[in-house]
Design an enzyme around this catalytic site. Structure first.
Site, short mmCIF file in Angstrom:
data_model
loop_
_atom_site.label_atom_id
_atom_site.label_comp_id
_atom_site.label_asym_id
_atom_site.label_seq_id
_atom_site.Cartn_x
_atom_site.Cartn_y
_atom_site.Cartn_z
N CYS A 2 1.10 -0.71 0.10
CA CYS A 2 0.20 -0.04 -0.41
C CYS A 2 1.01 1.07 -0.14
CB CYS A 2 -1.04 0.00 1.10
SG CYS A 2 -1.27 -1.80 1.32
N ARG A 27 1.00 1.49 -5.77
CA ARG A 27 1.36 0.71 -5.01
C ARG A 27 -0.12 -0.21 -4.67
NH1 ARG A 27 6.38 1.68 -2.15
NH2 ARG A 27 6.01 0.26 -0.40
N TRP A 74 -3.68 -2.26 -1.15
CA TRP A 74 -3.54 -3.02 -1.83
C TRP A 74 -4.12 -4.42 -1.25
CZ3 TRP A 74 -3.22 -4.19 -7.42
CH2 TRP A 74 -3.42 -5.17 -7.38
N ASN A 98 1.03 0.16 5.57
CA ASN A 98 1.58 -0.79 4.27
C ASN A 98 2.37 -1.91 4.94
OD1 ASN A 98 2.43 -1.42 2.14
ND2 ASN A 98 4.70 -0.17 2.37
N GLY A 99 1.91 -3.24 4.24
CA GLY A 99 2.53 -4.59 4.91
C GLY A 99 1.67 -5.42 5.70
N GLU A 480 21.54 -19.97 -8.71
CA GLU A 480 20.79 -19.01 -8.73
C GLU A 480 22.32 -17.38 -8.46
OE1 GLU A 480 18.99 -16.89 -10.14
OE2 GLU A 480 18.98 -15.09 -9.22
N LYS A 484 24.03 -14.76 -10.09
CA LYS A 484 23.99 -13.36 -9.88
C LYS A 484 25.84 -13.50 -10.46
CE LYS A 484 21.33 -11.77 -9.91
NZ LYS A 484 19.67 -13.18 -10.77
N GLU A 487 27.69 -13.01 -13.58
CA GLU A 487 27.39 -11.83 -14.09
C GLU A 487 27.47 -10.87 -13.98
OE1 GLU A 487 22.04 -11.79 -15.12
OE2 GLU A 487 22.55 -12.38 -12.89
N HIS A 503 30.85 -36.14 -9.00
CA HIS A 503 30.69 -37.34 -10.73
C HIS A 503 31.23 -36.19 -11.75
CE1 HIS A 503 28.47 -40.75 -9.79
NE2 HIS A 503 27.35 -39.23 -8.79
N LYS A 602 18.57 -5.83 -20.37
CA LYS A 602 17.89 -6.13 -19.17
C LYS A 602 16.64 -6.78 -19.91
CE LYS A 602 15.55 -6.08 -15.70
NZ LYS A 602 15.92 -7.16 -14.49
C1 F6R Z 1 19.86 -12.73 -14.28
C2 F6R Z 1 18.83 -12.16 -15.62
C3 F6R Z 1 18.24 -13.13 -16.36
C4 F6R Z 1 17.54 -13.32 -17.08
C5 F6R Z 1 17.03 -13.18 -18.29
C6 F6R Z 1 15.73 -13.88 -18.79
O1 F6R Z 1 20.02 -12.12 -13.32
O2 F6R Z 1 18.07 -11.08 -15.38
O3 F6R Z 1 19.25 -14.53 -16.57
O4 F6R Z 1 17.07 -13.48 -15.97
O5 F6R Z 1 17.30 -12.85 -19.20
O6 F6R Z 1 15.15 -12.69 -18.66
P1 F6R Z 1 13.08 -12.54 -18.70
O7 F6R Z 1 12.84 -13.18 -17.19
O8 F6R Z 1 12.91 -11.14 -18.20
O9 F6R Z 1 12.36 -12.98 -19.59
#
Ligand code: F6R
Length: 607
Positions: A2, A27, A74, A98-99, A480, A484, A487, A503, A602
């Protein structure tokens, strides 16, 4: 999620509060309200629906007070209705919130036993009653709020106004954001700097656990222990259209820290917290009871979220799962059963391979649901149904809050499937929903370990390769973590299922290789501890991410990060935090471009 705003002004504040709320409508907007201090006492105006309804109500029935709080809602606990709209009031106290107050059922039962009647079903209303109870017992407003905050569990932000105290407003932040705005003889509270942009650009962000007492001359901030602390007043660049970094150095840091708040928002969209049930749209294009199989597909972090969800669909819904990376799936020529469904996960909603996978499924008669952040995206539009992850704009290229918010949506879908298929009883659903409601607070607690994570991240910056290990859902978190790290810090990292160690990857282990092991004390723990011993026997250096019980039983490691203890459905959210923060701090130390790492985009709209 919210939106909150509060103003101690020099002239009538209701119109300014509505103006600030308009900037917070992203929100939530299923109801809105304002409370001001009038000569006759506390007065409220509340309306169901968008802010324009509140605006219209204020035209008909204006408020003239110079101190007020406002809210755009919300719904979490209780349906959108005037009675459930904020501000809530009890005696001289009005509050906006909010929360999620996690222990609201216990507290509500406690107050009901004392004969207190509630107007609506929200968790917020009980906060007003708790403060009022303290005031009735003789406490001053500040002491009454302090005592009440100690009783509340969960992740939340609050703003309080008191009848008869025209120069007092109190705010509190635990898990959900709250900013203090400094004006000229006026003071403000707001969920973000953008909401306060029309009034002031001098902003102080409250830290986790802080609470603040405002009067028109300024603000006194206290930390959770009640100690007076200073929070730097900064010049905000917020404008109506900008998404800004606030007090953070990078968008990625901001987005990591937003997770308690955005998770509250995402969960409240898919949970009926008052009933303890999952709440999906009525018009689902399938009946989970008749679904033969789920195909999960996505790219990158979305794929890893889907990997976590595989365990949930199998465990909680006993649904067979087929999972693949979208770029592989689209060309596999997989035979699909029209009684099956597909779920695709995408932050941007534009990823070319994921979109192609979606189209392949639909061309083969399979209905597709998408878990997406950008609701207007192609994937959202082309899928049979879109489940928004409502994480808010994610600017950092490395996905963080979209990961945990997609987990929130997928967990709700798996529980709904389990219920529909008769695998989960109503009690089991309630228990799992209760565990999910705790997630924002647990994530906030995990974020509190950041100083230690930062120290450990230094170890990673000295390595050229890092191995991440885990089993079950922790395997997904290991993947993950490795993704990260590579990247944004450009350090080579691999995520492996711990059982696969011998293995192959065990050949890499020597004293130069940090091995990050994700192993809370769960059903996979003992097996993973054996793998840790195999690493240590070869001189490998272990960084263990675990919980208190795991730390007590894992034996020696070079470094141990103890995360809050969490139910298996909540653990992936909690353990996502240290892997995000490890890579963030490693990257900052390496001096890379954290928000826009080299070679990455992105939104990947090409194959
Ligand atoms: C990792 C990352 C990418 C996205 C991938 C898919 O941190 O950002 O691996 O996860 O390019 O992107 P979306 O989720 O927009 O389909």
């Amino acid at each position: 999620m919210c939106g909150i705003i509060g103003i101690l002004g020099k002239s009538p504040v209701a119109a300014s509060i509505v103006d600030g709320l308009k900037r917070l409508e992203y929100r939530g907007y299923d109801s809105a309200g304002v409370a001001t201090l009038e000569p006759t006492g506390l007065a409220r105006r509340r309306a169901v629906g968008k802010l324009k309804n509140l605006d219209a109500l204020l035209q008909l029935s204006p408020l003239g007070g110079h101190a007020g709080i406002g809210h755009t809602r919300w719904a979490t606990h209780g349906k959108p209705s005037e009675a459930n709209a904020h501000p809530h009031a009890a005696g001289p106290v009005a509050v906006v919130h909010n929360g999620i107050i996690e222990n609201f059922r216990d507290l509500r039962a406690e107050l009901s036993a004392e004969g207190i009647n509630f107007e609506g079903e929200t968790d917020t209303e009980l906060v007003a009653h708790l403060v009022n109870r303290e005031i009735r017992g003789g406490a001053e407003p500040i002491a009454a709020v302090e005592a009440t905050l100690k009783r509340l569990e969960g992740a939340f932000a609050l703003a309080f106004l008191f009848e008869g105290r025209n120069d007092l407003m109190i705010g509190a932040r635990r898990g959900s954001p709250l900013a203090v705005g400094y004006g000229d003889g006026e003071m403000y509270l707001g969920s973000d700097a953008m909401a306060l942009a029309p009034f002031t650009n001098r902003i102080a962000y409250l830290d986790e656990g802080d609470w603040v007492v405002l009067n028109r001359a300024g603000a006194t901030v206290r930390d959770e222990a009640g100690k007076i602390v200073k929070r730097q007043v900064q010049t905000s660049l917020a404008s109506a259209t900008m998404v800004e970094k606030g007090s953070y150095r990078h968008f990625m840091a901001k987005e990591i820290h937003e997770q308690p708040d955005v998770l509250s928002h995402a969960l409240s969209r898919y949970l009926d917290m008052a009933q303890g049930t999952v709440r999906l749209p009525d018009a689902l294009p399938w009946d989970f009871a008749d679904v033969s199989r789920v195909t999960l597909t996505a790219c990158g972090t979305g794929y890893i979220a889907a990997l976590v969800a595989r365990y949930w669909f199998e465990t909680y819904a006993r649904l067979p799962v087929d999972i693949d990376i979208a770029s592989e799936f689209r060309y596999r020529e997989a035979p699909l059963d029209p009684k099956s469904i597909a779920l695709v996960v995408s932050q941007s909603g534009e990823t070319a391979d994921t979109l192609a996978a979606l189209r392949y499924c639909q061309a083969n008669g399979v209905r597709v649901g998408s878990v997406v952040n950008v609701s207007t995206s192609t994937i959202a539009r082309e899928s049979d149904i879109a489940f928004p992850m409502v994480a808010g704009p994610e600017i950092g290229v490395a996905s963080t809050k979209a990961f945990t918010c997609s987990l929130a949506v997928l967990a709700c879908l798996a529980i709904a499937a389990g219920r529909k298929r008769g695998v989960l009883s109503a009690d089991e659903e309630r228990r799992l929903v209760g565990e999910l409601m705790r997630v924002p607070r647990l994530v906030a607690e995990a974020l509190n370990t950041e100083p230690k994570i930062e120290r450990i991240a230094k170890v990673l910056t000295k390595a050229s390769d890092v191995l991440y290990l885990g089993r079950g859902t922790n395997y997904a978190i290991a993947l993950e973590g490795a993704l990260k790290l590579k990247e944004i810090s450009y350090i080579h990292a691999e995520g492996y299922a711990a059982g696969e160690l011998k293995h192959g990857p065990i050949a890499l282990i020597d004293e130069t290789m940090p091995v990050v092991v994700v192993a809370p004390k769960d059903r996979w723990f003992e097996k993973t501890v054996s793998n840790m011993q195999e690493v240590q026997a070869r001189g490998g250096r272990i960084i263990l991410l675990t919980d208190a019980d795991g730390a007590a039983h894992a034996g020696e490691s070079e470094a141990v990060l103890v995360m809050p203890t969490a139910d298996p459905i909540a653990a992936p959210f909690v353990h996502a935090i240290p892997v995000q923060l490890l890579s963030y701090h490693a990257a900052v130390m390496m001096g890379t471009d954290v928000d826009q790492p080299r070679n990455l985009a992105k939104s990947v709209t090409v194959e």
